[in-house]
Design an enzyme around this catalytic site. Sequence first.
Site, PDB file in Angstrom:
ATOM      1  N   ASP A   1      25.210  12.277 -15.119  1.00  0.00           N
ATOM      2  CA  ASP A   1      24.091  12.819 -15.905  1.00  0.00           C
ATOM      3  C   ASP A   1      22.958  13.027 -14.912  1.00  0.00           C
ATOM      4  OD1 ASP A   1      21.947  13.341 -17.563  1.00  0.00           O
ATOM      5  OD2 ASP A   1      22.349  11.693 -18.951  1.00  0.00           O
TER       6      ASP A   1
ATOM      7  N   ASP B   1      18.927  19.071 -17.378  1.00  0.00           N
ATOM      8  CA  ASP B   1      19.450  17.766 -17.832  1.00  0.00           C
ATOM      9  C   ASP B   1      20.895  18.004 -18.266  1.00  0.00           C
ATOM     10  OD1 ASP B   1      19.950  15.309 -18.928  1.00  0.00           O
ATOM     11  OD2 ASP B   1      18.467  15.463 -20.543  1.00  0.00           O
TER      12      ASP B   1
ATOM     13  N   ARG C   1      30.259  11.707 -21.916  1.00  0.00           N
ATOM     14  CA  ARG C   1      29.171  12.484 -22.530  1.00  0.00           C
ATOM     15  C   ARG C   1      29.260  13.883 -21.940  1.00  0.00           C
ATOM     16  NH1 ARG C   1      25.525   9.185 -21.789  1.00  0.00           N
ATOM     17  NH2 ARG C   1      24.431   9.844 -19.915  1.00  0.00           N
TER      18      ARG C   1
ATOM     19  N   GLU D   1      26.769  17.238 -21.838  1.00  0.00           N
ATOM     20  CA  GLU D   1      25.390  17.617 -22.171  1.00  0.00           C
ATOM     21  C   GLU D   1      25.046  18.980 -21.591  1.00  0.00           C
ATOM     22  OE1 GLU D   1      22.354  15.104 -20.365  1.00  0.00           O
ATOM     23  OE2 GLU D   1      20.899  15.783 -21.875  1.00  0.00           O
TER      24      GLU D   1
ATOM     25  N   TYR E   1      31.530   6.037 -26.188  1.00  0.00           N
ATOM     26  CA  TYR E   1      31.402   4.942 -25.224  1.00  0.00           C
ATOM     27  C   TYR E   1      32.237   3.785 -25.748  1.00  0.00           C
ATOM     28  CZ  TYR E   1      27.597   8.135 -24.441  1.00  0.00           C
ATOM     29  OH  TYR E   1      26.881   9.287 -24.249  1.00  0.00           O
TER      30      TYR E   1
ATOM     31  N   ASP F   1       0.819  -1.219   0.000  1.00  0.00           N
ATOM     32  CA  ASP F   1       0.000   0.000   0.000  1.00  0.00           C
ATOM     33  C   ASP F   1       0.852   1.268   0.000  1.00  0.00           C
ATOM     34  OD1 ASP F   1       0.953  -0.340   2.498  1.00  0.00           O
ATOM     35  OD2 ASP F   1      -0.974  -0.202   3.531  1.00  0.00           O
TER      36      ASP F   1
ATOM     37  N   HIS G   1      21.901   4.209 -19.779  1.00  0.00           N
ATOM     38  CA  HIS G   1      20.932   4.496 -18.711  1.00  0.00           C
ATOM     39  C   HIS G   1      21.333   3.762 -17.430  1.00  0.00           C
ATOM     40  CE1 HIS G   1      17.583   5.766 -21.754  1.00  0.00           C
ATOM     41  NE2 HIS G   1      18.550   6.651 -21.627  1.00  0.00           N
TER      42      HIS G   1
ATOM     43  N   GLU H   1      24.140  16.796 -26.525  1.00  0.00           N
ATOM     44  CA  GLU H   1      24.797  15.821 -25.661  1.00  0.00           C
ATOM     45  C   GLU H   1      25.510  14.696 -26.404  1.00  0.00           C
ATOM     46  OE1 GLU H   1      22.054  13.184 -23.543  1.00  0.00           O
ATOM     47  OE2 GLU H   1      20.392  14.434 -24.182  1.00  0.00           O
TER      48      GLU H   1
ATOM     49  N   HIS I   1      17.583  16.210 -27.492  1.00  0.00           N
ATOM     50  CA  HIS I   1      16.123  16.078 -27.471  1.00  0.00           C
ATOM     51  C   HIS I   1      15.544  17.385 -26.951  1.00  0.00           C
ATOM     52  CE1 HIS I   1      16.639  15.540 -23.088  1.00  0.00           C
ATOM     53  NE2 HIS I   1      17.646  14.740 -23.399  1.00  0.00           N
TER      54      HIS I   1
ATOM     55  N   HIS J   1      12.573  14.398 -21.765  1.00  0.00           N
ATOM     56  CA  HIS J   1      12.521  14.177 -23.222  1.00  0.00           C
ATOM     57  C   HIS J   1      11.190  14.802 -23.633  1.00  0.00           C
ATOM     58  CE1 HIS J   1      15.556  10.608 -23.399  1.00  0.00           C
ATOM     59  NE2 HIS J   1      16.032  11.665 -22.794  1.00  0.00           N
TER      60      HIS J   1
ATOM     61  N   HIS K   1      23.702   7.052 -29.782  1.00  0.00           N
ATOM     62  CA  HIS K   1      22.438   7.771 -29.516  1.00  0.00           C
ATOM     63  C   HIS K   1      22.400   9.082 -30.279  1.00  0.00           C
ATOM     64  CE1 HIS K   1      24.433  10.574 -26.691  1.00  0.00           C
ATOM     65  NE2 HIS K   1      25.029   9.534 -26.164  1.00  0.00           N
TER      66      HIS K   1
HETATM   67  N1  GLY Z   1      19.264  12.006 -18.871  1.00  0.00           N
HETATM   68  C1  GLY Z   1      18.581  11.577 -20.007  1.00  0.00           C
HETATM   69  C2  GLY Z   1      19.122  12.185 -21.203  1.00  0.00           C
HETATM   70  O1  GLY Z   1      20.177  12.771 -21.146  1.00  0.00           O
HETATM   71  O2  GLY Z   1      18.525  12.163 -22.229  1.00  0.00           O
HETATM   72 MN    MN Z   2      19.386  14.520 -22.208  1.00  0.00          MN
HETATM   73 MN    MN Z   3      20.996  13.691 -19.496  1.00  0.00          MN
END
Ligand code: GLY
Ligand code: MN
Ligand code: MN
Length: 436
Positions: free
Chosen positions: A255, A267, A408, A410, A384, A34, A238, A380, A350, A357, A346
């Site tokens: 990140d 982000d 990365r 970003e 890798y 619950d 992720h 970003e 976005h 996103h 990737h």
């Molecule tokens: N943290 C998710 C992205 O960078 O898209």
């Molecule tokens: Mn992002």
């Molecule tokens: Mn991110």
Amino acid sequence: MPINYAQRRQQFLDALEGQAAVIPAAALMQHHADVEFPFRQDSDFWYLTGFDEPGAVALFLPHRPGNSFVLFVPAKDPTAEVWHGFRWGTEGAVAEFGADVAHPLEQLEALLPDYLQGAEGICFRVGRHPDLEKLVLRCWSNQLDRASRTGEAMRQLTAPCPILHAMRLRKDAGELDRLRQACRISAEAHERVRALVQPGQNEAEVRANLEQHFLACGSRGFAYPSIVAGGDNACILHYTANNAPLNDGDLLLIDAGCSVSDYYNGDITRTFPINGRFSPEQRDLYSLVLAAQEAAIAKVSPGSTAEAVHETAVRVLVEGLLELGLLRGSVDAVIEQDAYRHLYMHRTGHWLGLDVHDVGAYRLGEHPVSLETGMVLTVEPGLYISDRLPVPEGQPAIEERWKGIGIRIEDDVAVVDGGAEVLTAAALKSVEAMER
Ligand code: GLY
Ligand code: MN
Ligand code: MN
């Protein structure tokens, strides 16, 4: 600058062209037994109402001028409020949230048919809210059954997303303020934790420091599960386990961003050496990702496209990887054959807004959407280097010295007149700033 919900509603009502829209709030989600997950409002519902309670339903009724915004909300209930907290109730929905009329949720089934009578069509997102969908479709079916006598029935079911998501894609000054706030807090957290990181710490401790700052600054906390990834963990896009020790000699990829009280998000990704000094391989790859990111940001301006931003990053990365011997062939051939995708798999960014996103089309048919003032996107790029993915035929095997490096960088970037505003510029990223 306040968010003008009434103005948004009017714009939405005008765009409905006589159709009635039914926009539900998010429901509470069970975590276990619950216990529920912390509540997160649905972004479309929030965008139109600013109302932060679960289970509510908003009606937008252009065929009822003067009564066009109706909210069904959880009723005031002293017992429920003792257990779960304050509710605005129907009076609050009118007085504080601008509803023309408000009813307790329990009355939705009984009252919806009357509210939908006289609308040209029904605007409702099917497939996500099974109970409400049944009710909406039943109202429509009943109208159709009676059409020969009443002379009217809704003629179509349409999706609200094209209207709402086009609105959400272009941020106004109030939204940009919120995004700047989210980006400022997120950038401060990155700066703070980088100064504290030491070999031997655990990823979990870094995560705790980040999220402590998010909360201490009055935000709602993390915008998405923070990624705190030492060494090879950074090659998992992720990665959210965040529970490994930080090794001397590895990089740390973070990140993470916060969500402010109005739900706008930051982000940010930064990557730096855990012991304060890049190895030669780490430095080469970091410098390359940084060059790709800076070139990609330079592409952000009105009239450009997210596609052009991505293509710019890919080209710089591929040129650099060819020079470093991690790829083989001509730049154009490698790009055409996607022969770099075991190292960069990737997209470069976005949309960013109420959703991390965020909503909004990237393409309309054949054509990439042109960037306009007020759009906000992340930039970003990353690299890798691991052996998780097969090396494409004709490409060189990866030498051991490169493996376990995940990078990365970003930033969150607003399209402004004549160019771009990097909302996350307070998070440093030069090679020098990453070392100590
Ligand atoms: N943290 C998710 C992205 O960078 O898209
Ligand atoms: Mn992002
Ligand atoms: Mn991110």
